[in-house]
Scaffold this active site. Sequence first.
Site, mmCIF file in Angstrom:
data_model
loop_
_atom_site.group_PDB
_atom_site.id
_atom_site.type_symbol
_atom_site.label_atom_id
_atom_site.label_comp_id
_atom_site.label_asym_id
_atom_site.label_seq_id
_atom_site.Cartn_x
_atom_site.Cartn_y
_atom_site.Cartn_z
ATOM 1 N N GLN A 92 1.019 -1.120 -0.180
ATOM 2 C CA GLN A 92 0.324 0.386 -0.486
ATOM 3 C C GLN A 92 1.281 1.435 0.248
ATOM 4 O O GLN A 92 1.694 1.200 0.968
ATOM 5 C CB GLN A 92 -0.975 -0.202 1.470
ATOM 6 C CG GLN A 92 -2.069 1.121 1.799
ATOM 7 C CD GLN A 92 -3.388 1.342 2.285
ATOM 8 O OE1 GLN A 92 -2.555 0.273 2.601
ATOM 9 N NE2 GLN A 92 -3.823 1.722 2.834
ATOM 10 N N HIS A 98 -8.423 1.621 -0.541
ATOM 11 C CA HIS A 98 -8.619 1.854 -2.133
ATOM 12 C C HIS A 98 -8.946 0.506 -2.307
ATOM 13 O O HIS A 98 -7.803 -0.296 -2.163
ATOM 14 C CB HIS A 98 -8.530 2.925 -2.887
ATOM 15 C CG HIS A 98 -6.734 2.714 -3.039
ATOM 16 N ND1 HIS A 98 -6.204 3.269 -1.933
ATOM 17 C CD2 HIS A 98 -5.929 2.112 -3.750
ATOM 18 C CE1 HIS A 98 -4.662 2.826 -2.021
ATOM 19 N NE2 HIS A 98 -4.548 2.040 -3.007
ATOM 20 N N HIS A 100 -8.272 -1.675 -5.843
ATOM 21 C CA HIS A 100 -8.238 -2.031 -7.795
ATOM 22 C C HIS A 100 -9.230 -2.626 -8.841
ATOM 23 O O HIS A 100 -9.049 -3.950 -7.807
ATOM 24 C CB HIS A 100 -6.681 -2.884 -7.398
ATOM 25 C CG HIS A 100 -6.078 -1.766 -7.070
ATOM 26 N ND1 HIS A 100 -4.733 -0.467 -7.732
ATOM 27 C CD2 HIS A 100 -5.754 -1.083 -5.944
ATOM 28 C CE1 HIS A 100 -4.007 0.051 -6.713
ATOM 29 N NE2 HIS A 100 -3.800 -0.360 -5.325
#
Length: 126
Positions: A92, A98, A100
């Site tokens: 990260q 988040h 992907h």
Amino acid sequence: MTETKCIFCGWANRALVGENALAAAFRDAFPVSEGHTLIVPKRHAVTFLDLTEEETGAIFALARECAEALRKGDASIGGFNFGANAGACAGQTVFHCHFHLIPRRDGDHPHPRGGVRAVIPGKAAY
Ligand code: 5GP
Ligand code: ZN
């Protein structure tokens, strides 16, 4: 107020490709493949472990919408990799959670077998 310093807390100022009440989606600035999309919680959270059940559901629902839209607009997309790096040791680099969503196409990798297992070199095939 660490949130104001977080680049993904500025999600509202980005060119969104989708959103719902708790999550937003925008294209990755350094895409692994064409259409590479990031799905983030609107609230600052560091990893998926910090999400509420509602945020988790919102992110997965939005990811599905984005995947369907991508596939509809590009017949060459045959599949996706979908996942999150949680923690520096897992790769990260932006510490606002988040996911992907990475479109995959036949022939984009000489040995696609194993997919995300390739995060450790040599471990993709089993
Ligand atoms: P991580 O390594 O934390 O899982 O992924 C961070 C992702 O954010 C990378 O894929 C990188 O390309 C993307 N990224 C970094 N900075 C920006 C930015 O300013 N805008 C966008 N759209 N993506 C970014
Ligand atoms: Zn943030």
